[in-house]
Motif scaffolding. Structure first.
Motif, PDB file in Angstrom:
ATOM      1  N   TYR A 278      -7.355  -5.491  -7.673  1.00 55.99           N
ATOM      2  CA  TYR A 278      -6.819  -4.668  -6.589  1.00 55.99           C
ATOM      3  C   TYR A 278      -5.301  -4.630  -6.775  1.00 55.99           C
ATOM      4  CZ  TYR A 278      -5.311  -2.827  -2.131  1.00 55.99           C
ATOM      5  OH  TYR A 278      -4.701  -2.033  -1.170  1.00 55.99           O
ATOM      6  N   PRO A 279      -4.695  -3.430  -6.763  1.00 55.48           N
ATOM      7  CA  PRO A 279      -3.260  -3.330  -7.081  1.00 55.48           C
ATOM      8  C   PRO A 279      -2.341  -3.688  -5.918  1.00 55.48           C
ATOM      9  CG  PRO A 279      -4.166  -1.140  -6.685  1.00 55.48           C
ATOM     10  CD  PRO A 279      -5.322  -2.104  -6.546  1.00 55.48           C
ATOM     11  N   PHE A 280      -2.249  -4.985  -5.621  1.00 53.93           N
ATOM     12  CA  PHE A 280      -1.297  -5.400  -4.582  1.00 53.93           C
ATOM     13  C   PHE A 280       0.116  -5.059  -5.033  1.00 53.93           C
ATOM     14  CE2 PHE A 280      -4.867  -8.258  -3.500  1.00 53.93           C
ATOM     15  CZ  PHE A 280      -4.945  -8.023  -2.143  1.00 53.93           C
ATOM     16  N   PRO A 281       0.963  -4.630  -4.086  1.00 57.44           N
ATOM     17  CA  PRO A 281       2.345  -4.300  -4.469  1.00 57.44           C
ATOM     18  C   PRO A 281       3.173  -5.565  -4.680  1.00 57.44           C
ATOM     19  CG  PRO A 281       2.066  -4.055  -2.100  1.00 57.44           C
ATOM     20  CD  PRO A 281       0.715  -4.439  -2.638  1.00 57.44           C
ATOM     21  N   ALA A 282       4.309  -5.402  -5.320  1.00 48.41           N
ATOM     22  CA  ALA A 282       5.223  -6.524  -5.519  1.00 48.41           C
ATOM     23  C   ALA A 282       6.426  -6.358  -4.605  1.00 48.41           C
ATOM     24  CB  ALA A 282       5.677  -6.576  -6.969  1.00 48.41           C
TER      25      ALA A 282
ATOM     26  N   LEU B 243       2.522  -9.138  -2.957  1.00 47.21           N
ATOM     27  CA  LEU B 243       2.384  -9.103  -1.499  1.00 47.21           C
ATOM     28  C   LEU B 243       0.915  -8.875  -1.150  1.00 47.21           C
ATOM     29  CD1 LEU B 243       5.454  -6.815  -0.686  1.00 47.21           C
ATOM     30  CD2 LEU B 243       5.363  -9.323  -0.612  1.00 47.21           C
ATOM     31  N   ARG B 244       0.338  -9.803  -0.379  1.00 48.03           N
ATOM     32  CA  ARG B 244      -1.108  -9.749  -0.164  1.00 48.03           C
ATOM     33  C   ARG B 244      -1.508  -9.746   1.304  1.00 48.03           C
ATOM     34  NH1 ARG B 244      -3.149 -13.566  -5.266  1.00 48.03           N
ATOM     35  NH2 ARG B 244      -2.088 -12.279  -6.842  1.00 48.03           N
ATOM     36  N   THR B 245      -0.637  -9.280   2.176  1.00 51.13           N
ATOM     37  CA  THR B 245      -0.928  -9.322   3.612  1.00 51.13           C
ATOM     38  C   THR B 245      -1.475  -7.997   4.143  1.00 51.13           C
ATOM     39  OG1 THR B 245       1.372  -8.787   4.020  1.00 51.13           O
ATOM     40  CG2 THR B 245       0.760 -11.112   4.147  1.00 51.13           C
ATOM     41  N   GLY B 246      -1.915  -7.134   3.254  1.00 47.92           N
ATOM     42  CA  GLY B 246      -2.478  -5.880   3.727  1.00 47.92           C
ATOM     43  C   GLY B 246      -3.264  -5.184   2.638  1.00 47.92           C
ATOM     44  N   LEU B 247      -4.099  -4.236   3.041  1.00 47.19           N
ATOM     45  CA  LEU B 247      -4.935  -3.491   2.102  1.00 47.19           C
ATOM     46  C   LEU B 247      -4.937  -2.015   2.467  1.00 47.19           C
ATOM     47  CD1 LEU B 247      -7.868  -6.037   2.236  1.00 47.19           C
ATOM     48  CD2 LEU B 247      -6.610  -5.498   0.132  1.00 47.19           C
ATOM     49  N   GLN B 248      -4.753  -1.156   1.470  1.00 42.64           N
ATOM     50  CA  GLN B 248      -4.896   0.276   1.684  1.00 42.64           C
ATOM     51  C   GLN B 248      -6.391   0.585   1.801  1.00 42.64           C
ATOM     52  OE1 GLN B 248      -2.145   2.719   1.604  1.00 42.64           O
ATOM     53  NE2 GLN B 248      -1.035   0.819   2.002  1.00 42.64           N
TER      54      GLN B 248
ATOM     55  N   ALA C 227      10.326   3.842   3.576  1.00 44.72           N
ATOM     56  CA  ALA C 227       9.354   2.790   3.278  1.00 44.72           C
ATOM     57  C   ALA C 227       8.040   3.010   4.040  1.00 44.72           C
ATOM     58  CB  ALA C 227       9.941   1.423   3.635  1.00 44.72           C
TER      59      ALA C 227
ATOM     60  N   LEU D 118       5.516   4.993   2.172  1.00 40.51           N
ATOM     61  CA  LEU D 118       4.830   4.274   1.099  1.00 40.51           C
ATOM     62  C   LEU D 118       3.738   3.367   1.661  1.00 40.51           C
ATOM     63  CD1 LEU D 118       7.898   3.251  -1.108  1.00 40.51           C
ATOM     64  CD2 LEU D 118       6.243   5.075  -1.561  1.00 40.51           C
ATOM     65  N   ALA D 119       4.052   2.710   2.788  1.00 43.69           N
ATOM     66  CA  ALA D 119       3.115   1.735   3.348  1.00 43.69           C
ATOM     67  C   ALA D 119       1.899   2.420   3.967  1.00 43.69           C
ATOM     68  CB  ALA D 119       3.813   0.865   4.383  1.00 43.69           C
TER      69      ALA D 119
ATOM     70  N   ALA E  35      -1.439   2.057  -3.472  1.00 43.04           N
ATOM     71  CA  ALA E  35      -1.485   0.657  -3.035  1.00 43.04           C
ATOM     72  C   ALA E  35      -0.449  -0.188  -3.770  1.00 43.04           C
ATOM     73  CB  ALA E  35      -2.889   0.087  -3.259  1.00 43.04           C
ATOM     74  N   ALA E  36      -0.215   0.132  -5.028  1.00 42.50           N
ATOM     75  CA  ALA E  36       0.714  -0.655  -5.852  1.00 42.50           C
ATOM     76  C   ALA E  36       2.166  -0.460  -5.414  1.00 42.50           C
ATOM     77  CB  ALA E  36       0.549  -0.285  -7.317  1.00 42.50           C
TER      78      ALA E  36
ATOM     79  N   ALA F 181       2.986   0.270  -2.077  1.00 42.83           N
ATOM     80  CA  ALA F 181       2.981   0.309  -0.611  1.00 42.83           C
ATOM     81  C   ALA F 181       3.825  -0.786   0.028  1.00 42.83           C
ATOM     82  CB  ALA F 181       1.548   0.247  -0.104  1.00 42.83           C
ATOM     83  N   VAL F 182       5.109  -0.744  -0.187  1.00 42.66           N
ATOM     84  CA  VAL F 182       5.980  -1.726   0.457  1.00 42.66           C
ATOM     85  C   VAL F 182       6.744  -1.035   1.583  1.00 42.66           C
ATOM     86  CG1 VAL F 182       7.814  -3.412   0.147  1.00 42.66           C
ATOM     87  CG2 VAL F 182       6.221  -2.954  -1.727  1.00 42.66           C
ATOM     88  N   GLY F 183       6.342  -1.359   2.814  1.00 42.49           N
ATOM     89  CA  GLY F 183       6.937  -0.717   3.979  1.00 42.49           C
ATOM     90  C   GLY F 183       8.018  -1.560   4.615  1.00 42.49           C
ATOM     91  N   PRO F 184       8.458  -1.145   5.800  1.00 42.81           N
ATOM     92  CA  PRO F 184       9.459  -1.932   6.525  1.00 42.81           C
ATOM     93  C   PRO F 184       8.805  -3.150   7.174  1.00 42.81           C
ATOM     94  CG  PRO F 184       8.758  -0.087   7.866  1.00 42.81           C
ATOM     95  CD  PRO F 184       8.034   0.044   6.551  1.00 42.81           C
TER      96      PRO F 184
ATOM     97  N   ILE G  64       2.468  -3.765   4.332  1.00 40.73           N
ATOM     98  CA  ILE G  64       1.977  -3.125   3.106  1.00 40.73           C
ATOM     99  C   ILE G  64       0.695  -2.324   3.330  1.00 40.73           C
ATOM    100  CG2 ILE G  64       3.084  -4.874   1.647  1.00 40.73           C
ATOM    101  CD1 ILE G  64       0.181  -5.913   1.069  1.00 40.73           C
ATOM    102  N   SER G  65       0.411  -2.022   4.575  1.00 46.73           N
ATOM    103  CA  SER G  65      -0.746  -1.179   4.870  1.00 46.73           C
ATOM    104  C   SER G  65      -0.520  -0.486   6.207  1.00 46.73           C
ATOM    105  CB  SER G  65      -2.020  -1.996   4.942  1.00 46.73           C
ATOM    106  OG  SER G  65      -1.944  -2.880   6.033  1.00 46.73           O
TER     107      SER G  65
END
Lengths: 518, 117
Positions: free
Chosen positions: A102-106, A113-118, A281, A284-285, B100-101, B103-106, B116-117
């Motif tokens: 799963y492509p977690f963002p950096a 960063l693993r505190t959320g999922l699209q 941002a 993106l989120a 998803a890769a 997805a860095v938000g505020p 991130i979601s």
């Protein structure tokens, strides 16, 4: 021709909890069938919405802070032992997702960063993983009732495949209900498959519910639209039509001010507290948050837009099927519950904002129930049991058969549970009147006979009516305000009512206090 | 709600019929999908996200829009880039990076982690 299948474990549902249950049951060596009302991968709240995850590294201070943070909001009904095991399981499973690519963002410092999922990405991958594990997926296969064996144990389920237009029956050693909560067809984002079906099936097999008074969650959305993602409203100011600020209104605290104001006038919003960097941002989120605005031609950071509140019932509430052991068993042998179909009081008491805790609960309860169901199925062996179908209201009449307008039933139940001045701003007198109406509708559904595709909508209607009756019956037993279950006629928290409320029953609905284990 | 199927762009792959969680589509006599039960549409945008041909448009409204609406003006949707925009934004499709890769938000609080979601 009926599709007949036999399996060790049947998972009903197709969202996060269902897919985790299927994966872990298969890992235990069980044969698994997963039956989803819609399409496993797009169905349910998570797939469309996306979700934060209660992912906390195993550092004592961080874990302690995480557990303490929501206890007051939840009315002190959560259980530390359950919180700790959910944090452990969720941490492992999210890391498993990372291992599965799963492509977690950096973050800026390069850490993952693993505190959320699209949502779409997460559930698309869960479907692939479930298929790779050898699970048989039945899409567009709404279950309409459970099967039980002579000893009362749950032994499978039956339903009707909508696209193939044929009945199906799955005999199983154990069944996991992961059908989601109930949002009463309010069109809250991704929630229209969540009509509380699993709770109805469970109750018909003799299971109990818990925390059904915690069922009046409402999500903010731009008026006449569906996207109930609320995080970014923390950056918002709410206004009246004349442009003056609506004092006390807010997303986290102050949503009831919005509800109260919406009863008599429109409420407007601007996400005007986000600077340019935050605005960029945000896109993106949560690309799905901006779908609505981009298509309406509204700039949410500068243009005021009218908002509404959509009912999310027990999807973002915490009530659901009662769990009695660490494997998420119900009170009925062979029947397990996971995700939003199950009570989430064990980790959040009487309040959850959705996401975060619910997502962690779905992952954990899904994994535990899948493993436990596999072991249960193994313990009873593969012999053929005689089974009976136990579906009632809307399917099999209790006495005289009568024509019932199911669409009218849905409108009636919606009129009792969607309005803010009934379900959100609750008052005992109003709840009692509503129950009178709901009991009458239930009575009428008891005389309805349905087959085929019609049985699917009839059973959804029955599930919603049952849900509403457990909700309001439970709310009337809690004569205080705790968690999200606030009462206008009992506005204070009463220390003497520090208990959970168990409920159940179909023709006769009941609710009673249940002492919280210390 | 789902408002438009571009017959020009549709490749008749049946994907939308398959993935719609509320079973809104049927396959028409000519092999193209048709919107059979629009009132069941929950405006979740999943059909659009999963359409490999960018042939679908879901309006944000939870009620049907009139014939003259922008949601039925295919040329307008193409010109403004709205057709296929959800897929583009989540990075689905050949040669794209999954959203998803990135997805860095505020952060929601000064000391909090980025959303991130």
């Amino acid at each position: 021709m009926t599709l007949e299948l036999t399996t060790d474990v049947l998972v009903v549902g197709g969202g996060p909890a269902a897919t985790w249950a299927a994966l872990k049951a298969a890992e235990e060596g069980a044969s698994v069938v997963l039956a989803d009302k819609g399409y496993c991968g797009t169905s349910g709240a998570t797939a469309s919405v996306g979700t934060g995850v209660w992912y906390v590294p195993p550092e004592p201070d961080a874990r302690e802070a995480a557990m303490a943070s929501r206890e007051a909001l939840g009315g002190y009904l959560a259980d530390r032992r359950w919180m700790a095991r959910v944090l452990d399981e969720t941490y492992e499973r999210i890391n498993e997702l990372a291992d599965a690519k799963y492509p977690f963002p950096a973050g800026p410092d390069g850490t993952s960063l693993r505190t959320g999922l699209q949502g779409p990405e997460y559930m698309r991958r869960q479907r692939i993983r479930v298929r790779r594990a050898g699970v048989t997926i039945l899409d567009h296969s709404p279950v309409t009732e459970l099967l039980t064996s002579f000893d009362g144990a749950v032994a499978g389920a039956a339903g009707h495949q909508r696209q193939a237009d044929r009945p199906f029956r799955v005999r199983a050693g154990a069944v996991v209900l992961a059908t989601g909560g109930c949002a009463f067809l309010s069109k809250a984002f991704g929630c229209n498959v969540n009509t509380g079906d699993g709770a109805l099936f469970a109750a018909e097999a003799g299971a109990e519910l818990s925390g059904m008074e915690f069922s009046n969650s409402y999500g903010i959305a731009p008026e006449h639209t569906s996207v109930t993602k609320t995080a970014f409203y923390n950056y918002a100011t709410f206004y009246r039509a004349d442009g003056s600020v609506l004092e006390g209104a807010g997303s986290q605290r102050g949503r009831s001010v919005i509800a109260r104001t919406l009863l008599s006038e429109k409420v407007f919003c601007k996400i005007d507290l986000a600077d340019e960097a935050a605005q960029k941002a945000m896109r993106l989120a949560q690309p799905n948050f901006f779908l609505t605005f981009d298509r309406l031609g509204v700039n949410p950071f500068t243009d005021p837009f009218a908002v509404t509140l959509l009912a999310e019932g027990t999807v973002r509430g915490t009530g659901g099927i009662r769990i009695v052991d660490d494997g998420c068993a119900t009170t009925v042998p062979g029947l397990y519950a996971a995700g939003d179909a199950a009570t989430r009081e064990l980790i959040c008491g009487g309040f959850t904002g959705g996401g975060s805790h619910n997502a962690a609960w779905a992952i954990s309860s899904g994994s535990w129930s899948g493993r436990a169901a596999a072991r249960f199925a193994r313990s009873i062996g593969r012999g053929t049991r005689r089974v009976q179908a136990v579906g009632g209201a809307g399917l099999r009449p209790a006495g005289k058969v009568a024509d019932v307008d199911v669409a009218e039933v849905v409108r009636t139940v919606q009129a009792e549970v969607l309005p803010y001045d009934k379900n959100y701003l609750r008052h005992g007198d109003v709840l009692r009147d509503a129950l009178g109406v709901l009991d009458g509708v239930w009575e009428s559904l008891r005389s309805l006979e349905s087959v085929g595709t019609a049985s699917v909508t009839a059973r959804q209607a029955a599930a919603m009516v049952a849900h509403a009756r457990w909700m309001y019956t439970s709310a009337l037993v809690r004569n205080e305000s705790r968690g999200m279950a606030k009462r206008l006629d009992h506005p204070e928290l009463d220390p003497l009512q520090h208990h959970r409320i168990t409920s159940g029953g179909l023709d006769r609905v009941w609710a009673r206090p249940e002492v919280v284990a210390a | 709600m789902i408002e438009l199927i571009s017959t020009q762009q549709c490749i008749a792959c049946d994907k939308c019929i398959l993935v719609c969680p509320t079973n809104v589509f049927d396959r028409g006599a000519d092999g193209l999908p048709v919107i059979s039960r629009q009132s069941d549409c929950q405006t979740c945008f999943q059909c659009e996200a999963n359409c490999p041909a960018d042939a679908l448009f879901v309006a944000p409204h939870t009620h049907p829009l009139p014939e003259a609406s922008f949601a039925h003006d295919e040329e307008h949707l193409r010109r403004t880039g709205l057709l296929g925009s959800y897929r583009r934004d989540i990075g689905w499709g050949k040669g794209r990076t999954p959203g998803a890769a990135l997805a860095v938000g505020p952060a929601l609080s000064p000391s909090g982690p980025p959303l991130i979601s």
